[in-house]
Enzyme design. Structure first.
Site, PDB file in Angstrom:
ATOM      1  N   THR A   1       6.177 -30.667 -15.348  1.00 55.89           N
ATOM      2  CA  THR A   1       4.444 -30.347 -14.930  1.00 55.89           C
ATOM      3  C   THR A   1       3.548 -29.801 -16.415  1.00 55.89           C
ATOM      4  O   THR A   1       4.348 -30.537 -18.151  1.00 55.89           O
ATOM      5  CB  THR A   1       5.073 -28.606 -15.138  1.00 55.89           C
TER       6      THR A   1
ATOM      7  N   ASP B   1       4.791 -19.977 -11.107  1.00 52.60           N
ATOM      8  CA  ASP B   1       3.911 -19.504 -12.484  1.00 52.60           C
ATOM      9  C   ASP B   1       2.270 -20.131 -11.861  1.00 52.60           C
ATOM     10  O   ASP B   1       1.857 -19.561 -12.915  1.00 52.60           O
ATOM     11  CB  ASP B   1       4.641 -19.301 -13.177  1.00 52.60           C
TER      12      ASP B   1
HETATM   13  N1  ASP Z   1       7.156 -23.571 -13.556  1.00 54.28           N
HETATM   14  C1  ASP Z   1       7.083 -24.948 -12.366  1.00 54.28           C
HETATM   15  C2  ASP Z   1       7.327 -23.943 -11.502  1.00 54.28           C
HETATM   16  O1  ASP Z   1       7.461 -23.569 -11.685  1.00 54.28           O
HETATM   17  C3  ASP Z   1       7.285 -25.912 -13.377  1.00 54.28           C
HETATM   18  C4  ASP Z   1       7.649 -26.758 -14.503  1.00 54.28           C
HETATM   19  O2  ASP Z   1       7.006 -26.648 -15.538  1.00 54.28           O
HETATM   20  O3  ASP Z   1       8.808 -27.806 -14.370  1.00 54.28           O
HETATM   21  O4  ASP Z   1       6.426 -24.509 -10.419  1.00 54.28           O
END
Ligand code: ASP
Length: 306
Positions: A176, A206
């Site tokens: 991400t 989130d």
């Molecule tokens: N926080 C992101 C989600 O849960 C995933 C990630 O940070 O890799 O969609």
């Protein structure tokens, strides 16, 4: 006192050959942001830095977003201005190149904060965002492999106990992206993602939740990465800025936020980047890796690492 920090996701980079490429990616993104910051706008800096990461297929945002259980792209993104608390976000959007730019338009062109799915896409088209397919060959191949590994083995735990599953299959969590910048006047935070690999259709993480994965106010800004459900339950991005309000700098607040995530949900769950209104940057993680890069006043070159 200007500063910018970016991340390219918390997790475990299993293939060590990827590390130098990921570092190049976050360095390029922070420099793209820095150029805008020098022109005076943290808002443009965050958008440009996140766009650079969205356009890089190595990262799980925009081009190269991961796929849902049923093989679709559902991207989430948010951006927030610390001075005015203006915020814009999209969730479960597809068919656009840069979700962060759509999120910015939600902030600037509507009184709303969050648009989802079909509605978000309709809004994007109305504003002239062209049709674009963010699915890459590599992600399709990974999707097939992961599905085989999990589903054909009768693995159904992805409905439940996602954090245990991620320990076993770290490749579910990947790359991400986010950026936080301070232009001397204002702090801005932005985050963008395809979410967690094989997520259940309709699942929102989130990233687009203001206060969960993305937050900025007049004292600090934060962008989270990791298991989205953890950041949502702890309102982690907002909590991290509260730590700054209570007297910590960006680094101490990042450490405190990650301690909180570890205390409640264990290791291998979370990463965060922050900037405070003194122009300090902070970053912390309880995962093995979190690619990141930052530039602050007086630095000639970005500092980057995983
Ligand atoms: N926080 C992101 C989600 O849960 C995933 C990630 O940070 O890799 O969609």
């Amino acid at each position: 006192m200007v500063a910018i920090i970016v991340h390219g996701g918390a997790g475990t980079i299993r293939n060590e050959d990827r590390i130098p490429k990921v570092i190049v990616g976050v360095r390029e993104a922070v420099l793209a942001g820095w150029r805008e910051l020098k022109r005076g706008s943290a808002l443009d800096a965050v958008e440009e830095a996140v766009k650079a990461l969205e356009d890089n297929p190595l990262f799980n945002a925009g081009t190269g977003s991961v796929l849902t259980l049923d093989g679709r792209v559902e991207m989430d993104a948010a951006i927030m201005r610390g001075k005015t608390l203006e915020a814009g976000a999209v969730a479960g959007i597809w068919g656009v190149k840069n979700p962060i730019s759509v999120a910015r338009k939600v902030m600037e062109r509507t009184d709303h904060v969050l648009l989802i799915g079909e509605g978000a896409l309709k809004f994007a088209r109305l504003l002239g965002f062209e049709e674009y397919d963010p699915v890459t060959e590599e992600r399709l191949r990974q999707w097939e492999e992961l599905r085989k590994k999990l589903l054909e083995k009768g693995e159904t735990r992805h409905w439940k106990r996602l954090n245990e599953l991620i320990k076993e299959y770290p490749e579910l969590l990947r790359s991400t992206v986010g950026a936080v910048a301070f232009d001397g006047e204002e702090i801005v935070a932005g985050t963008s993602t395809g979410g967690v690999f094989l997520k259940v259709f309709g699942r929102v993480g989130d990233t687009p939740i203001i206060g969960g994965g993305t937050y900025a106010n007049e004292v600090a800004g934060a962008s989270c990465t990791g298991l989205g459900e953890v950041a949502i339950k702890l309102a982690l991005a907002k909590s991290a800025t509260d730590f700054v309000r209570l007297g910590m700098n960006a680094q101490a607040a990042s450490d405190a936020a990650i301690s909180l995530a570890t205390k409640y949900f264990g290791r291998d769950t979370m990463g965060i980047i922050m900037v405070d209104s003194s122009g300090n940057v902070g970053f912390a993680k309880n995962t093995r890796h979190m690619s990141h890069a930052f530039m602050m006043e007086g630095m000639k070159e970005p500092e980057a690492g995983v």
